[in-house]
Scaffold this motif. Structure first.
Motif, short mmCIF file in Angstrom:
data_model
loop_
_atom_site.label_atom_id
_atom_site.label_comp_id
_atom_site.label_asym_id
_atom_site.label_seq_id
_atom_site.Cartn_x
_atom_site.Cartn_y
_atom_site.Cartn_z
N PRO A 13 76.38 -49.36 -54.61
CA PRO A 13 77.53 -49.90 -54.24
C PRO A 13 77.82 -51.39 -54.84
O PRO A 13 77.95 -52.06 -54.24
CB PRO A 13 77.03 -50.13 -52.70
CG PRO A 13 75.56 -50.42 -52.68
CD PRO A 13 75.07 -49.57 -54.04
N VAL A 14 77.91 -51.32 -56.21
CA VAL A 14 78.32 -52.83 -56.78
C VAL A 14 79.76 -52.28 -57.62
O VAL A 14 79.76 -51.07 -57.88
CB VAL A 14 77.50 -53.06 -57.64
CG1 VAL A 14 76.23 -53.60 -57.06
CG2 VAL A 14 77.13 -52.16 -58.86
N GLN A 15 80.48 -53.42 -57.60
CA GLN A 15 81.91 -53.19 -58.05
C GLN A 15 81.81 -53.08 -59.50
O GLN A 15 81.86 -54.35 -60.00
CB GLN A 15 82.70 -53.95 -57.45
CG GLN A 15 84.10 -53.41 -57.03
CD GLN A 15 85.03 -54.46 -56.42
OE1 GLN A 15 84.67 -55.41 -55.70
NE2 GLN A 15 86.30 -54.02 -56.28
N THR A 16 81.96 -52.01 -60.33
CA THR A 16 82.09 -52.10 -61.83
C THR A 16 83.10 -50.91 -62.06
O THR A 16 83.45 -50.18 -61.33
CB THR A 16 80.52 -51.88 -62.29
OG1 THR A 16 80.34 -50.53 -62.19
CG2 THR A 16 79.44 -52.65 -61.90
N PRO A 17 83.59 -51.06 -63.30
CA PRO A 17 84.68 -49.96 -63.56
C PRO A 17 84.00 -48.77 -63.52
O PRO A 17 84.58 -47.79 -63.71
CB PRO A 17 85.08 -50.36 -64.97
CG PRO A 17 84.70 -51.77 -65.19
CD PRO A 17 83.33 -51.94 -64.48
N TRP A 18 82.63 -48.52 -64.01
CA TRP A 18 82.01 -47.26 -63.74
C TRP A 18 80.87 -47.40 -62.66
O TRP A 18 79.74 -48.31 -62.83
CB TRP A 18 81.04 -47.31 -65.21
CG TRP A 18 81.89 -48.03 -66.46
CD1 TRP A 18 81.57 -49.31 -66.63
CD2 TRP A 18 83.03 -47.30 -67.12
NE1 TRP A 18 82.60 -49.53 -67.76
CE2 TRP A 18 83.34 -48.41 -68.12
CE3 TRP A 18 83.49 -46.21 -67.20
CZ2 TRP A 18 84.30 -48.14 -69.09
CZ3 TRP A 18 84.52 -45.63 -68.21
CH2 TRP A 18 84.78 -46.78 -69.12
N GLY A 36 71.07 -51.06 -58.60
CA GLY A 36 72.54 -51.58 -58.53
C GLY A 36 72.76 -52.99 -59.22
O GLY A 36 73.49 -53.59 -59.25
N ALA A 37 71.39 -53.38 -59.55
CA ALA A 37 71.54 -54.78 -60.34
C ALA A 37 72.21 -54.76 -61.60
O ALA A 37 72.44 -53.86 -62.29
CB ALA A 37 69.92 -55.26 -60.77
N PRO A 38 72.82 -55.84 -61.98
CA PRO A 38 73.51 -55.87 -63.17
C PRO A 38 72.60 -55.55 -64.29
O PRO A 38 71.42 -55.74 -64.41
CB PRO A 38 73.93 -57.45 -63.30
CG PRO A 38 73.86 -57.97 -62.13
CD PRO A 38 72.98 -57.28 -61.26
N VAL A 39 73.03 -54.67 -65.25
CA VAL A 39 72.50 -54.35 -66.50
C VAL A 39 71.99 -55.68 -67.27
O VAL A 39 72.95 -56.37 -67.60
CB VAL A 39 73.48 -53.42 -67.48
CG1 VAL A 39 72.55 -52.84 -68.52
CG2 VAL A 39 73.67 -52.11 -66.51
N ASP A 245 70.00 -49.43 -66.77
CA ASP A 245 69.42 -50.32 -65.83
C ASP A 245 69.19 -51.69 -66.80
O ASP A 245 69.55 -52.90 -66.17
CB ASP A 245 68.43 -50.33 -65.05
CG ASP A 245 68.79 -49.06 -64.02
OD1 ASP A 245 69.73 -49.39 -63.21
OD2 ASP A 245 68.18 -48.12 -64.15
N THR A 246 68.78 -51.57 -68.01
CA THR A 246 68.54 -52.43 -68.91
C THR A 246 68.74 -52.15 -70.48
O THR A 246 68.59 -50.79 -70.34
CB THR A 246 67.06 -53.28 -68.33
OG1 THR A 246 67.01 -54.15 -69.56
CG2 THR A 246 66.22 -52.29 -68.76
N LEU A 247 68.88 -52.79 -71.38
CA LEU A 247 69.11 -52.40 -72.70
C LEU A 247 68.54 -53.30 -73.74
O LEU A 247 68.30 -54.42 -73.63
CB LEU A 247 70.53 -51.99 -73.22
CG LEU A 247 71.63 -53.09 -72.85
CD1 LEU A 247 71.68 -54.13 -74.36
CD2 LEU A 247 72.84 -52.63 -72.63
#
Ligand code: SF4
Length: 379
Positions: A13-18, A36-39, A245-247
């Motif tokens: 439930p986070v607001q991202t375009p994807w 749902g944490a930022p990548v 989730d991470t890159l």
């Protein structure tokens, strides 16, 4: 391991375009991965780990370039001891990268590693791997299980006729199950192959069977523009499907360049907030040298703190429309440029002053916005 099915059930439930796939969350030195944490963006030092000063300096440089997590190779006992000294010199979360020797993993955990990256297949039997799992649990740090096409188990290689996507996904599922059986709680998974189609297909196959947080990367992507494009292509496909989730971007290059590319991919996909330059390709209607103007504007944008969209457009035909759409923009004409801010025409300036005038408007807006939340709520 099963992920809930259905388009909404698997999305955070986070607001991202994807819409993001919801994975379990782990924490790496305070940085959340998954759930749902930022990548987050990772990088790896390329110094000799035993050279503490050089490794700490590079880890710090990577953190300043924007890396949220830094990985350090721990190939021997001396490097494991050096890892602890680097740990004490930098604040960024550090991952110890271990191959073959389970004792190095245990020592790295003792030296303050925030995560252990290993290929369980080359760590040894359950007794040894179990000791690594226990060390990680004791310190509350996650393990990353890396599956590589080059180190696929022989039985899977034979059954699948090579390191196919299905074989790699099966290897990852098997690896996670083994770690779970040995008592591991916090597990991050990665599947890496040297080519984009295999990495993408294998990762897609894995997420159908696992809700563990995923580390993305195209390993051995290579050198120069070719490598940047290969990494970007692979990462973008998966991130746009809500996967990852991470890159880490792997390049045969300065590791700060890896961070820069990773951040740019996230910004292009609007998974990361930050100022963005929009510039037109300058077709036959353009009557000015647009590239130097765009370069000057881009360089000046480095100090912006808010996610402003800054447009540099090459003509007075289509330029004003795009410039109006951006937060601030200019439409260049012969010898002059028209400035816009938030859809309104501001004034016309000589072309030589256009870049600096645009930046001045951007800085003014940035100052105002830095004190209050931006209206575009991205991760
Ligand atoms: Fe060509 Fe003008 Fe479009 Fe730039 S903005 S590509 S100069 S039409």
């Amino acid at each position: 391991m099963a992920l809930p099915s259905g388009p909404a059930a698997g999305c955070a439930p986070v607001q991202t375009p994807w819409p993001r796939r919801l994975t379990r969350q782990v924490t790496v030195g305070g940085v959340p991965l998954g759930g749902g944490a930022p990548v987050s963006v990772q990088a790896m030092t390329k110094t000799d780990t035993r050279d503490v000063a050089a490794t700490a300096a590079q880890a710090q440089a990577l953190a300043e370039a924007g890396a949220e997590i830094v990985r350090i190779a721990v190939p021997d006992e001396e490097a494991a001891a050096a890892f602890g000294r680097v740990r004490r010199l930098v604040a960024v979360p550090l991952v110890a990268d271990i191959h073959f020797d389970y004792r190095l993993a245990i020592e790295a955990a003792r030296q303050g590693a925030d995560k252990l990256r290993l290929n369980p297949g080359n760590i040894g039997d359950d007794e040894r791997l179990g000791q690594v799992v226990a060390a990680a649990r004791e310190r509350g740090i996650p393990l990353r299980a890396g599956v590589n096409a080059g180190s696929l188990e022989p039985d899977l290689r034979q059954a699948h006729g090579g390191p196919t996507p299905a074989a790699l996904a099966e290897s990852a599922v098997r690896t996670v199950a083994r770690l779970e059986r040995l008592g591991a709680d916090d597990i991050v998974v990665s599947i890496k192959a040297a080519d984009v189609p295999t990495t993408v297909a294998a990762t897609r196959a894995l997420v159908e069977r696992s809700d563990r947080p995923l580390h993305l990367g195209i390993t051995e992507a290579g050198f120069g523009e070719e490598a940047v494009i290969a990494s970007t292509a692979g990462l973008a496909i998966l991130l746009a499907e809500g996967i990852g989730d991470t890159l880490r971007v792997s390049l045969t290059d300065d590791p700060c360049r890896e961070v820069e590319v990773g951040l740019r991919v996230l910004r292009a996909l609007e998974l990361r907030r930050g100022p963005r330059l929009i510039s037109c390709p300058a077709c036959g209607r353009c009557r000015v040298a647009l590239r130097p103007i765009a370069e000057q504007v881009l360089a000046g944008m480095a100090t912006l703190r808010t996610p402003l969209r800054v447009a540099v457009m090459g003509c007075e035909v289509n330029g004003p429309g795009e410039a109006r759409e951006a937060d601030v923009g200019l439409a260049a004409g012969k010898g002059k440029a028209v400035l816009f801010a938030r859809g309104r025409k501001l004034r016309t300036v000589p072309i030589e002053e256009a870049a600096e005038a645009l930046l001045a408007e951007a800085r003014r807006m940035d100052e105002g916005e830095a004190t209050e939340p931006h209206p575009r709520p991205l991760s």
